[in-house]
Design a protein around this motif. Structure first.
Motif, mmCIF file in Angstrom:
data_model
loop_
_atom_site.group_PDB
_atom_site.id
_atom_site.type_symbol
_atom_site.label_atom_id
_atom_site.label_comp_id
_atom_site.label_asym_id
_atom_site.label_seq_id
_atom_site.Cartn_x
_atom_site.Cartn_y
_atom_site.Cartn_z
ATOM 1 N N THR A 63 0.763 -1.091 -0.190
ATOM 2 C CA THR A 63 -0.041 0.125 -0.030
ATOM 3 C C THR A 63 0.875 1.077 -0.010
ATOM 4 N N THR A 83 0.284 -7.758 -5.376
ATOM 5 C CA THR A 83 -0.818 -7.236 -4.574
ATOM 6 C C THR A 83 -0.739 -5.780 -4.010
ATOM 7 N N PHE A 85 -3.065 -2.734 -2.368
ATOM 8 C CA PHE A 85 -4.234 -2.222 -1.719
ATOM 9 C C PHE A 85 -3.953 -0.587 -1.452
ATOM 10 N N SER A 98 -6.500 0.356 4.004
ATOM 11 C CA SER A 98 -5.506 -0.278 3.343
ATOM 12 C C SER A 98 -4.278 -0.826 3.996
ATOM 13 N N ALA A 101 -5.420 -4.136 5.396
ATOM 14 C CA ALA A 101 -5.463 -5.415 4.520
ATOM 15 C C ALA A 101 -4.337 -5.581 4.131
#
Length: 385
Positions: A63, A83, A85, A98, A101
């Protein structure tokens, strides 16, 4: 058809030290079987770091930080199967989601910027977290009271002398000066500039504006540091006079409440306020927006400038909503490639050290080990010769 090259390509090819480190990591695979959770500005230079970590075998869960996430960077990382976020938000609640996550994935290592991830991990620890890195002074200050709870190796990149002089002193000063020009398109010649904070970032900022023919004042709460600024040739007024006289105010302290609503009566008509600290709390912009003496606000949306009109006829301007000016506004470029190449190689090497269990819990919130500093400095010089 030939695909056009992007800024991400330009940055990646310019980060020579990270490219060399990635080539080494492809062979040594220090992060094989490990995941790394990151909470750091998502912009093209960060891509070069993340690709280096992935070359070492890491699974990445990423993130960003408030008001610095660049959509093109997120899109690129996702095309690489990483990945992410993150959205380009200024909302602390959305940003916290975020972060949650990322930590829900229980990464083995954390690469933090401002202490966001480690602060959550301190309250909700999980078994496989080995430790990691913290990029900033702001993050170190935030995490130090949590040291007993954290009890894991966390190496502070900003405490490296390389980070202090290469990125903070030289690059932050250059990029804040560049950002003032980018936001405003106004000259610096003859302007009275006040810099709050005379750490490495403040030194670079003060020097950059002085080199651009401004008259620069420095304010620091530490009298010894203020003396240093004085002997470096800067004017060192007290807080009130420093604000009254300033055409431009730049905050680079890492602490909240440097310019507040209590200072509204002091701000010069037409003054420009900008922040270079990690968190958007050095200039209390929300208090300005709600203050009864502010009768109108012009918002130049495309330029990320707000003009506050006061009841007595004065007005002043804030750049980027008080967020880090060099990573806010139109075409945010951040610090120079070379400085981030050095700083991010420190990150990669420190994460490698933690991954290999080369440091223990006694290294919780401590500077980069001296041998890593020496290794990175030597590698950079070898490429420069």
């Amino acid at each position: 058809m030939e695909k056009p090259a992007t800024r991400i390509d330009w940055i990646g090819n310019s980060c020579r030290l990270l490219k060399a480190t990635a080539a080494e990591f492809e062979k040594t695979r220090p992060f094989a079987g490990l995941s790394i959770g990151t909470g750091i500005h998502l912009e093209p230079k960060t891509v070069a770091l993340l690709m280096t970590l992935r070359a070492g075998g890491a699974r990445l869960i990423c993130t960003g930080n408030l008001n610095s996430t660049q959509p093109a960077t997120v899109e690129f990382l996702r095309t690489q199967g990483i990945t992410v976020f993150a959205t380009p938000t200024t909302d602390p609640v959305a940003h916290h989601r975020s972060l949650e996550a990322v930590l829900a994935e229980k990464p083995d290592l954390l690469l933090d910027n401002g202490g966001d991830l480690f602060a959550i991990a301190a309250e909700r620890p999980y078994a496989n977290l080995l430790g990691g890195t913290e990029e900033t002074t702001s993050g170190r200050t935030r995490l130090l009271p949590m040291r007993e709870k954290l009890a894991m190796p966390i190496l502070v990149i900003n405490d490296s002398p390389i980070k202090q002089f290469a990125e903070n002193k030289h690059a932050v000063g250059q990029s804040l000066f560049e950002s003032y020009m980018r936001f405003t398109n106004r000259s610096t010649n003859g302007k009275r500039v006040t810099v709050f904070g005379y750490g490495a970032c403040g030194k670079g900022t003060a020097a950059a504006f002085r080199n651009a023919f401004s008259t620069v004042s420095v304010v620091d709460v530490d009298p010894v540091i203020s003396l240093e600024a004085h002997l470096d040739g800067f004017v060192t007024p007290l807080h009130e006079q420093a604000i009254r006289s300033a055409d431009v105010i730049a905050t680079v302290t890492g602490f909240p409440g440097i310019v507040t609503a209590a200072d509204l009566a002091l701000i010069k008509d037409g003054a420009i306020l900008m922040n270079g600290g990690h968190f958007p709390h050095e200039i209390d912009v929300p208090a300005f927006r709600s203050h009864p003496d502010v009768v109108d606000i012009d918002r130049y949306e495309a330029d990320f400038i707000e003009t506050f009109h006061l009841r007595d006829g004065r007005s002043f301007h804030v750049l980027g909503g008080g967020h880090m000016a060099n990573l806010a506004g139109p075409r945010p470029l951040g610090n120079s490639v070379e400085s981030m190449d050095l700083g991010f190689t420190l990150q990669a090497r420190c994460l490698e050290r933690v991954a290999k269990r080369g440091v223990g819990a006694e290294s919780c919130i401590v500077p980069v080990p001296a041998d890593i500093d020496a290794m990175v400095a030597s590698a950079y010089l070898d490429l420069a010769r």
